[in-house]
Write an enzyme that holds these catalytic residues in place. Structure first.
Site, short mmCIF file in Angstrom:
data_model
loop_
_atom_site.label_atom_id
_atom_site.label_comp_id
_atom_site.label_asym_id
_atom_site.label_seq_id
_atom_site.Cartn_x
_atom_site.Cartn_y
_atom_site.Cartn_z
N ARG A 250 0.86 -1.19 0.00
CA ARG A 250 0.00 0.00 0.00
C ARG A 250 0.90 1.24 0.00
O ARG A 250 1.91 1.29 0.70
CB ARG A 250 -0.93 0.03 1.22
CG ARG A 250 -2.10 -0.95 1.14
CD ARG A 250 -3.08 -0.54 0.05
NE ARG A 250 -4.29 -1.37 0.04
CZ ARG A 250 -4.43 -2.47 -0.69
NH1 ARG A 250 -3.43 -2.89 -1.44
NH2 ARG A 250 -5.57 -3.15 -0.66
N GLU A 279 -3.57 7.83 -5.36
CA GLU A 279 -3.79 7.07 -6.61
C GLU A 279 -5.01 7.60 -7.34
O GLU A 279 -6.08 7.71 -6.74
CB GLU A 279 -3.96 5.58 -6.29
CG GLU A 279 -2.69 4.97 -5.69
CD GLU A 279 -2.81 3.48 -5.42
OE1 GLU A 279 -3.92 2.92 -5.57
OE2 GLU A 279 -1.78 2.87 -5.07
N HIS A 298 -1.04 0.10 -9.71
CA HIS A 298 -1.65 -0.75 -8.70
C HIS A 298 -2.38 -1.93 -9.35
O HIS A 298 -3.52 -2.26 -9.00
CB HIS A 298 -2.64 0.05 -7.83
CG HIS A 298 -2.91 -0.59 -6.50
ND1 HIS A 298 -3.31 0.13 -5.40
CD2 HIS A 298 -2.84 -1.88 -6.09
CE1 HIS A 298 -3.50 -0.69 -4.37
NE2 HIS A 298 -3.22 -1.91 -4.77
#
Length: 362
Positions: A250, A279, A298
């Protein structure tokens, strides 16, 4: 595929709409929803695409299979009959208010068995990409700078010391994938039993030792208050100038501004990031223009293997609950003592027309 709110008495499941593209196709492919059909479970996609699940999305459903939407205290405001289960498609649950779920008698599950190998493989992919300067060499070809290739000599993986921040199931899978490279693995994980690390051939150490000794540091722990900015400027300063940093967990576990400064100053060699503090990252983020950084949105672990694995795990949790069984991978274990949960699971365990018994089948 049945309607979202079928006739009373049927076990009903809603699937979050972020699985679908603009044409209504599941972007993840086969996530094993057919197993719900085979079991006679009524399911449908939720009527709206939302960043946060709210009462109109979940009220009256028995279970929800979701990926991106957040679950907050507001999720349950106005709910008259909360789901028994929120089955997250994935491993992280930092966007889920576990306390709110527990107060409302809702189980929350994740899918570590489905994500384990794909994420471990993604970590190895990112590591090799960083060591071999894949981003820089790709740009050399695209920009007609072929003659500069001698400036981008890579590093071999064989015989290096790999440092892991986190030694959970996924990191343990990565240790197995690394064995052919004859690396030494050192890890920081205060919750990993020493005997488990010993069986893997991994040396446990504190975070500072890992950062100081490793040729590559890979972040693989869960985001918690304890791990927020675990990799900060102070710990980055401990790394060898020849070392690289990777994050497949993360974004907020790593202080991104400190990493940018370390890269600019040459205090570390390179970085590989599948996750970011924000993000998507801002268009002006310096990381986007750095040749010694490999980036992914991601999604480096997103493969057909992960689709089937995460989907199968989430669906198994749903089918367990539909038959009154407690699923694996419940992350809010305190909910198991909730009276409403025990009563509802007991009724499902008893089956139609049978008296409910307290608790759930094992």
């Amino acid at each position: 595929m049945a309607a979202t709110r079928p006739a009373a008495g049927r076990f009903t499941v809603g699937v979050s709409r972020d699985f679908l593209d603009a044409d209504g196709r599941n972007v993840w492919g086969d996530i094993r929803l057919g197993d719900l059909d085979a079991a006679g479970v009524d399911w449908d996609y939720l009527p709206r695409d939302t960043a946060e699940l709210l009462a109109p999305d979940i009220d009256g459903l028995d279970a929800v299979l979701f990926a991106g939407p957040a679950v907050t205290a507001r999720t349950f405001a106005g709910v008259t009959r909360p789901p028994l289960l929120l089955a997250r498609f994935g491993v992280g649950y930092d966007a889920v208010d576990l306390d709110a779920c527990t107060r409302n008698g809702v189980l929350v599950t994740i899918t570590p068995d489905g994500a384990r190998r794909p994420v471990a493989t993604a970590a190895l992919t990112l590591l090799l990409s960083v060591l071999h300067n894949v981003t820089a060499k790709d740009r050399l070809v695209r920009e007609g700078r072929w003659s500069e290739k001698e400036q981008w000599m890579g590093l071999g993986l064989t015989g290096r010391r790999i440092g892991l921040l986190g030694l959970g199931n996924t990191a343990r899978d990565l240790v197995g994938l690394l064995r052919p490279f004859e690396v030494e693995v050192i890890a920081y994980d205060p919750y990993c039993p020493p005997e488990t690390a010993a069986e893997l051939g991994v040396r446990l150490a504190d975070a500072e030792t890992v950062m100081t000794e490793a040729d590559a540091v890979i972040v693989m722990c869960v985001l918690t208050e304890e791990t927020f900015h675990l990799v900060d400027a102070r710990r980055l300063a401990l790394m060898k100038p020849s070392a690289v940093l990777l994050n497949v967990a993360r974004g907020p576990i790593v202080d991104e501004s400190a990493v940018i400064e370390a890269l600019r100053a040459g205090r570390i060699r390179a970085a590989g990031l599948d996750v970011f503090e924000t993000e998507p990252p801002d268009a002006g983020n310096p990381l986007l223009s750095m040749d010694n950084v490999v980036l992914s949105p991601h999604s480096l672990a997103w493969t057909d293997e992960m689709s089937a694995g995460n989907g199968g795990s989430a669906v198994r949790a749903i089918l367990d609950v539909a038959t009154g069984r407690l699923p694996r991978f419940v992350v809010n274990r305190d909910v198991l003592g909730h009276a409403d949960l025990s009563e509802r699971l007991g009724a499902l365990a008893a089956g139609p027309g049978e008296p409910a018994t307290a608790g759930a089948r094992p």
